[in-house]
Design a protein around this motif. Structure first.
Motif, short mmCIF file in Angstrom:
data_model
loop_
_atom_site.label_atom_id
_atom_site.label_comp_id
_atom_site.label_asym_id
_atom_site.label_seq_id
_atom_site.Cartn_x
_atom_site.Cartn_y
_atom_site.Cartn_z
N GLN A 149 1.30 -1.30 -0.45
CA GLN A 149 -0.10 -0.19 0.05
C GLN A 149 1.05 1.36 0.23
O GLN A 149 0.52 2.22 -0.84
N ALA A 150 2.42 1.28 0.92
CA ALA A 150 2.80 2.36 0.83
C ALA A 150 3.67 2.62 -0.55
O ALA A 150 3.54 3.79 -1.06
N TYR A 151 4.14 1.28 -0.93
CA TYR A 151 4.90 1.72 -2.11
C TYR A 151 4.01 2.15 -3.52
O TYR A 151 4.14 3.06 -4.55
N LEU A 152 2.64 2.29 -2.79
CA LEU A 152 1.66 1.93 -4.27
C LEU A 152 0.89 3.61 -4.36
O LEU A 152 1.31 4.50 -5.11
N TRP A 153 1.14 3.45 -3.04
CA TRP A 153 0.31 6.03 -3.28
C TRP A 153 1.80 6.19 -3.17
O TRP A 153 1.63 7.30 -4.03
N ALA A 154 2.98 5.87 -3.17
CA ALA A 154 4.35 6.44 -3.75
C ALA A 154 3.81 6.99 -5.27
O ALA A 154 5.02 7.92 -5.66
N LEU A 155 3.87 5.60 -5.45
CA LEU A 155 3.85 5.51 -7.51
C LEU A 155 2.03 6.64 -7.48
O LEU A 155 2.91 7.20 -8.76
N ILE A 156 1.34 7.03 -6.94
CA ILE A 156 0.70 7.65 -6.86
C ILE A 156 0.64 9.03 -7.56
O ILE A 156 1.27 9.95 -8.14
N HIS A 157 1.50 9.58 -6.05
CA HIS A 157 1.75 10.50 -5.10
C HIS A 157 2.85 10.93 -5.73
O HIS A 157 3.54 12.59 -5.90
N GLY A 158 3.65 10.20 -5.97
CA GLY A 158 5.55 11.23 -5.74
C GLY A 158 5.67 11.91 -7.50
O GLY A 158 4.92 11.38 -7.77
N ALA A 159 7.00 12.61 -7.77
CA ALA A 159 6.57 13.25 -8.94
C ALA A 159 8.71 12.45 -9.06
O ALA A 159 8.86 12.59 -7.75
N GLY A 160 8.54 12.59 -10.12
CA GLY A 160 10.09 12.61 -10.34
C GLY A 160 10.05 11.14 -10.84
O GLY A 160 8.94 10.37 -10.65
N LYS A 161 11.48 10.27 -11.38
CA LYS A 161 11.91 9.16 -10.30
C LYS A 161 10.81 8.24 -10.11
O LYS A 161 11.04 8.34 -8.64
N LYS A 162 11.05 6.83 -10.36
CA LYS A 162 10.11 5.70 -9.13
C LYS A 162 10.93 4.61 -8.73
O LYS A 162 10.66 3.57 -8.87
N THR A 163 11.71 5.49 -8.29
CA THR A 163 12.63 4.48 -7.48
C THR A 163 12.42 4.77 -5.15
O THR A 163 11.95 4.90 -4.82
N PRO A 164 12.48 2.81 -4.52
CA PRO A 164 12.68 3.93 -3.74
C PRO A 164 12.73 5.01 -2.74
O PRO A 164 12.83 5.16 -2.15
N ARG A 165 14.60 5.11 -3.54
CA ARG A 165 14.89 6.36 -2.84
C ARG A 165 14.36 7.33 -2.75
O ARG A 165 13.94 8.61 -2.16
N THR A 166 13.46 7.73 -4.34
CA THR A 166 12.78 9.12 -4.30
C THR A 166 11.91 9.27 -4.25
O THR A 166 11.10 10.47 -3.63
N MET A 167 10.99 8.35 -4.17
CA MET A 167 9.71 8.00 -3.76
C MET A 167 9.65 7.98 -2.14
O MET A 167 8.50 8.99 -1.87
N ALA A 168 10.62 7.42 -1.59
CA ALA A 168 10.13 7.97 0.36
C ALA A 168 10.34 9.30 0.78
O ALA A 168 9.75 9.87 1.41
N LEU A 169 10.92 10.54 -0.75
CA LEU A 169 11.05 11.50 -0.22
C LEU A 169 9.68 11.81 0.47
O LEU A 169 9.89 13.73 -0.62
N ALA A 170 8.67 12.04 -0.42
CA ALA A 170 7.39 12.16 -0.89
C ALA A 170 6.85 12.05 0.43
O ALA A 170 6.28 11.20 1.39
#
Length: 397
Positions: A41-62
């Motif tokens: 669920q956290a990964y899906l949320w980050a894919l939907i809301h995160g900006a830029g590249k979708k890697t674990p490191r960048t998605m965790a910045l959301a």
């Protein structure tokens, strides 16, 4: 996963929190461990809301995900041993239940890569540009409904040293059953799987085989399953006319040049300036072997097919050709189905631009499939919820 990783939480989603939560509960119910479901669920949320590249490191910045979530997201994708197939089956059933799908279709995804260590990476000629590229080669399987295509499954096509180097496959955790599988094997294998699954619809397969190295193999495999098809083919595709005492081999292009063998249908097309112009479409209906293989004795493709030829109204482009088993459908309906593949290409473009299918940096086969499964889930949620992509890309509350 460590105890700290198990404390993943899904941030709020504004007014659509309950809708997103309901969707995630349904799709990720197949995951057996509670911590896997939470990280999914956290990964899906980050894919939907995160900006830029979708890697674990960048998605965790959301925000409001904590920076420490990067490790948990990485572990969930690359190390957690969850089976992606049940998740994808649930995704396909959700699409089938909430839309009115009319076809299956497939599109190719070329993922450029540097180096040679990413799983499945090899050098091949890009059929679109004609250039040799270092890349991963994926196949995306879609359910088409209306003007939308929903990605519900994936295949990674191996090539180069991956077919012969056992040690390389072992390090990337590639199952032995994947070695040597061609794109035709992937398509016909998934078609058989979908047909056998009680929760998935049995629909025509709409394919673009004009650049396929083994179009005959794809058609023969689908014919053995008695699957209906609407397949675009090249004019030099070989067919065998079997409705005669002596079977005669010819190409589709040559067949449609024999005027007495074809029927002409006139379709009406609206031009950009609002005028209506007639467009002739030619068809040939008869019993042909759509996939004769020299010396193979494989006549599984021998069944009633209709050949559809659509000349370019302006005469600037070559004519396009389709083979279809839907001999009782109107020509307009066949061409309408054929447009499903164009919708799939548009969906691939969105997957590349918004949902990170080019961004997986891991080296394992399971990790690649985990990431693509999550990208599909994010895309399907965005389309089924009706939320515009721009709204989903906004910062989390």
């Amino acid at each position: 996963m460590s105890s700290s990783e198990e404390r993943a939480a899904v941030p709020g989603d504004g007014g659509s929190t309950q809708t997103l939560q309901t969707f995630m509960d349904e799709i990720f119910r197949a995951l057996r461990r509670p911590e896997q479901r939470r990280w999914a669920q956290a990964y899906l949320w980050a894919l939907i809301h995160g900006a830029g590249k979708k890697t674990p490191r960048t998605m965790a910045l959301a925000k409001p995900l904590p920076p420490a979530a990067a490790h948990g997201l990485h572990q969930f994708i690359n190390a957690s041993p969850w089976d992606w197939n049940p998740v994808r089956h649930r995704l396909a059933r959700e699409v089938a239940a909430r839309t009115a799908p009319h076809a299956w279709t497939v599109a190719e995804l070329i993922i450029p890569k540097r180096g040679e260590h990413s799983v499945g990476v090899h050098r091949r000629v890009d059929p679109v540009t004609g250039r040799t590229v270092n890349c991963q080669r994926g196949l995306v399987f879609f359910l088409a409904s209306g003007s939308q295509c929903y990605p519900v499954d994936w295949s990674l096509v191996l090539g180069g040293a991956w077919d012969s180097d056992r040690e390389r496959r072992r390090r990337a955790r590639i199952p032995g059953s994947e070695a040597g599988r061609t794109p035709a094997d992937h398509v016909t294998g998934y078609a058989a799987e979908a047909a056998a699954h009680p929760g998935l619809p049995r629909l025509p397969w709409v394919l673009d085989l004009t650049r396929c190295d083994d179009a005959a193999g794809v058609l023969a495999g689908l014919a053995r399953q008695r699957a209906d098809v609407v397949c675009e083919i090249s004019p030099d595709h070989l067919v065998l006319l079997t409705g005669q005492h002596t079977p005669a081999a010819t190409t589709v292009g040559a067949l449609m040049e024999v005027r007495h063998a074809r029927q002409t249908h006139v379709l009406l097309r609206q031009t950009p300036d609002g005028r209506v112009r007639p467009v002739p479409v030619h068809t040939y209906a008869g019993t042909v072997a759509a996939a004769p293989r020299s010396g193979s004795g494989d006549d599984a493709g021998a069944r009633p097919y209709r050949v559809v030829e659509r000349p370019d109204p302006d005469g600037r482009q070559p004519a396009r050709y389709w083979l279809t088993t839907l001999t009782d459908r109107r020509v307009e309906d066949v061409l309408r189905l054929a447009r499903s593949h164009a919708a799939a290409l548009a969906a691939v473009s969105t997957l590349r631009r918004r949902f990170g299918v080019l961004d997986f940096e891991g080296r394992s086969f399971p990790g690649w499939h985990h990431h693509m499964t999550m990208a599909s889930a994010a895309y399907v949620y965005q389309r089924l919820s009706g939320a515009p992509a721009t709204a989903l890309a906004g910062a989390a509350p």
